[in-house]
Design an enzyme around this catalytic site. Sequence first.
Site, mmCIF file in Angstrom:
data_model
loop_
_atom_site.group_PDB
_atom_site.id
_atom_site.type_symbol
_atom_site.label_atom_id
_atom_site.label_comp_id
_atom_site.label_asym_id
_atom_site.label_seq_id
_atom_site.Cartn_x
_atom_site.Cartn_y
_atom_site.Cartn_z
ATOM 1 N N ALA A 168 5.097 4.489 5.927
ATOM 2 C CA ALA A 168 3.764 4.975 5.569
ATOM 3 C C ALA A 168 2.818 4.972 6.767
ATOM 4 O O ALA A 168 1.911 5.809 6.849
ATOM 5 C CB ALA A 168 3.175 4.138 4.438
ATOM 6 N N SER A 226 3.393 -2.146 3.991
ATOM 7 C CA SER A 226 3.249 -0.693 3.795
ATOM 8 C C SER A 226 4.481 -0.190 3.070
ATOM 9 O O SER A 226 5.550 -0.795 3.154
ATOM 10 C CB SER A 226 3.155 0.021 5.138
ATOM 11 O OG SER A 226 4.447 0.150 5.731
ATOM 12 N N ASP A 227 4.350 0.911 2.361
ATOM 13 C CA ASP A 227 5.556 1.576 1.888
ATOM 14 C C ASP A 227 6.311 2.061 3.132
ATOM 15 O O ASP A 227 5.743 2.131 4.229
ATOM 16 C CB ASP A 227 5.224 2.719 0.931
ATOM 17 C CG ASP A 227 6.403 3.019 -0.004
ATOM 18 O OD1 ASP A 227 7.550 2.669 0.338
ATOM 19 O OD2 ASP A 227 6.181 3.597 -1.077
ATOM 20 N N CYS A 228 7.607 2.380 2.962
ATOM 21 C CA CYS A 228 8.434 2.588 4.146
ATOM 22 C C CYS A 228 8.028 3.831 4.937
ATOM 23 O O CYS A 228 8.011 4.932 4.401
ATOM 24 C CB CYS A 228 9.898 2.605 3.738
ATOM 25 S SG CYS A 228 10.349 0.973 3.098
ATOM 26 N N CYS A 264 0.856 -1.187 0.000
ATOM 27 C CA CYS A 264 0.000 0.000 0.000
ATOM 28 C C CYS A 264 0.897 1.244 0.000
ATOM 29 O O CYS A 264 2.007 1.228 0.524
ATOM 30 C CB CYS A 264 -0.997 -0.021 1.138
ATOM 31 S SG CYS A 264 -0.312 -0.374 2.778
#
Length: 773
Positions: free
Chosen positions: A299, A295-297, A262
């Site tokens: 996020a 998750s994106d880093c 995401c």
Amino acid sequence: MGADRELHVLSALLLLLVQPLVVFSSTPPLACDPTNPSTPYYAFCKTTLPIDKRVSDLVSRLTLEEKIPQLGDVAPAIPRLGVPSYKWWSEALHGLSLWGRGIHFNGTIRSATSFPQVILTAASFNPRLWYRIGQAIGMEARAIYNMGQAEGLTFWSPNVNIFRDPRWGRGQETPGEDPMTASKYAVYFVRGLQGDSFRGGSSGQLKASACCKHYTAYDMDNWKGNSRYTFDARVTAQDMEDTYQPPFRSCIKQGRATCVMCSYNRVNGVPTCADYNLLSKTARGLWGFNGYIASDCDAVALIYGADGYAKSAEDAVADVLKAGMDLNCGDYVQKYAGSAVKEGKLSESEINRALHNLFSLRMRLGLFNGSPKQQASGTIFANQICSKEHQDLALEAAQDGIVLLKNTANLLPLARSNVTSLGVIGPNANVVYKLLGNYGGPPCKGITPLGALQTYVGSTRYVAGCDSAACTSSSINDAVQLAKSVDYVIMFMGLDQDQEREDLDRVDLVLPGMQQTLISNVAGAAKRPIILVLLSGGPVDITFAKLDGRIGGILWAGYPGEAGGLAIARIIFGEHNPGGRLPVTWYPQEFTGVPMIDMRMRADPASGYPGRTYRFYTGKPVYRFGYGLSYTTYSYEFEAESVTSIYLNDSLPLQATANSDISSHNRASIVSDACGKLKLSAAVSVKNHGPMAGKHPVLLFSRWPSLQHGRPVKQLIGFKSVHLEAGKSTKVVFSLWPCQQLSRAMGDGTRVLDRGSHFLVVGEKEHEINIVF
Ligand SMILES: *[C@@H]1O[C@H](CO)[C@@H](O)[C@H](O)[C@H]1NC(C)=O
Ligand SMILES: *[C@@H]1O[C@H](CO)[C@@H](O)[C@H](O)[C@H]1NC(C)=O
Ligand SMILES: *[C@@H]1O[C@H](CO)[C@@H](O)[C@H](O)[C@H]1NC(C)=O
């Protein structure tokens, strides 16, 4: 992932390129080690049990204090159960990468095959090539893991967001602007990397895990004060259905990707990582996703911090876990999940659900089966990495992607015997890592365009001409003197990662700094029309060069990877016939008047909004999507066997929908199974008129008689790459599923099929199909 880390990675890359080889080898981390006396007692170690049961057993043995640390990308070991640590974050967009934490190039293995940046590979329009690249990367991943230089086998690739705006710094990572191309790219890259067959047959054990990112509507990084970290993408249901979601749907349904990431942005107000509807209802429910959601880093931290969506850190953590996210890149969930449970905001069952997905994946990778040396995947060793086969594939991919944009009076290819002296000009002509694009790794070997050309023409001289792609200072005089003194001039201009990259979108579409002045001066001084090679991911407005008669040939070479220098030289000297076709529209500079943050695909004539991509853009492009010349000419004819009418009245129960934008009498809702199975074929004969053999991607579009109600101008519905000898022809048969490919999204996002005429289009040729019901 922030810019600091990128700089760090770049310097690591530079270091690796100059460091001598140090021989070192160790064994990979393993759970259920047969030498551990407890192993036989753990059900989670019993490979005869289904993975579901094994995971339930493992999770049931964990305390809450052991569970929570497993929810971050650096998952610690659980020594009392013999479970080693695991690093979830690795990258492999176009080869094993230095980005991420899971792969280390500090042992015996110091490099990996560096394929072209994805945007160039996409230009081949060849799914078989995409599959083979995925496969090669999966092999190299297993090999480096077996050599003990990897702490994970989970790769956060591919990036299948739509390249919606030409300024996007990460457009280079993607397969371009077309949803169908991006969907196919996703499917075949993922199948290759994960070890499935080309047709999708499962191999049993995952070779490596791929991740479709960034879910969803993420295609703006950092533009004029707008940041991806806080951006709220306002997306219509219609654009969502036929532009933003298709690559993810395909990546999951046909590609069976085992991870979805995401994104940072919100979609219509909700951060994607906290959106139950996107993660659980759509991806898992509707599309049958089986894997973990990362998750994106950082996020998750943004949901409370800068973003202000959640009221506390605990709320943010509870929001994402309840929405269906499983793994946080970063340590925010690790930090706050405990207090979220204590405060009653999060139940342990949500954590168990996430752990179930995470440990299942590690087991599907075979990491709980004892020593990998006793498994089939354990026999993949270092000789796979940078094998001749993989390096040849990197060359093939670069050659097949490169696009010939201009070739006045057949200036190209050059005859070697005719070129007694060659002048090469351009700041990026002699730097290996500038060929890689972002998310690169240390290449097996590097030959620059200059180095490659020198092997063709002994008398080759070089002048940089500019300090860098930014070209804030130039040495025009030196370049002009060189141009005057040689037979032929080849200029390497374009962009680099200081112009377009993660966290940096462009504000201009023209060439940076003094590049245009330099090119025009050189063209004016040269004895003959010059050749211009553009290295860039995103498109550039080079109208001046297109119109300048003193520039005879133009090639777009993307970021062509480790074999790119050789690929360019081979094309220039006619050892390869270029066949790449642009996977994005090349817009004029005036497009920069369009706010990048406007997510609408469709034009709005009332406000002067021109729309985006070949499907909706109403302006005149510099070069259109699908454009690309070759050293031969091809012609097309629809064959008589192509279907002309489809009768839907017998085969599907028609559903009239109330929310109509045209009379419901004239369209059919396509939800039924019968409709989905309806298949037809169209056949096109393709002829190569010579004088050279070549690979040529045939692109099949469809169009409607009317553009009303947001119908695209045209829509790519099929493509096939054919190899044809000079003078030969062949027949290409396209299988079409009309309810998918000939349907369209209405304003509310539902799909319908229109009654009446539809046109299939290949080149200038059209074929009419009448849909009857
Ligand atoms: C390689 O790098 C990893 C991660 O930094 C480190 O854990 C490992 O010890 C290093 N190996 C060698 C041989 O330096
Ligand atoms: C070589 O150059 C000459 C003079 O420009 C031209 O007429 C001839 O066609 C060239 N030969 C080839 C094979 O391109
Ligand atoms: C479907 O339409 C065709 C052509 O109009 C007609 O010949 C056929 O009888 C129709 N079938 C049904 C079941 O209505």
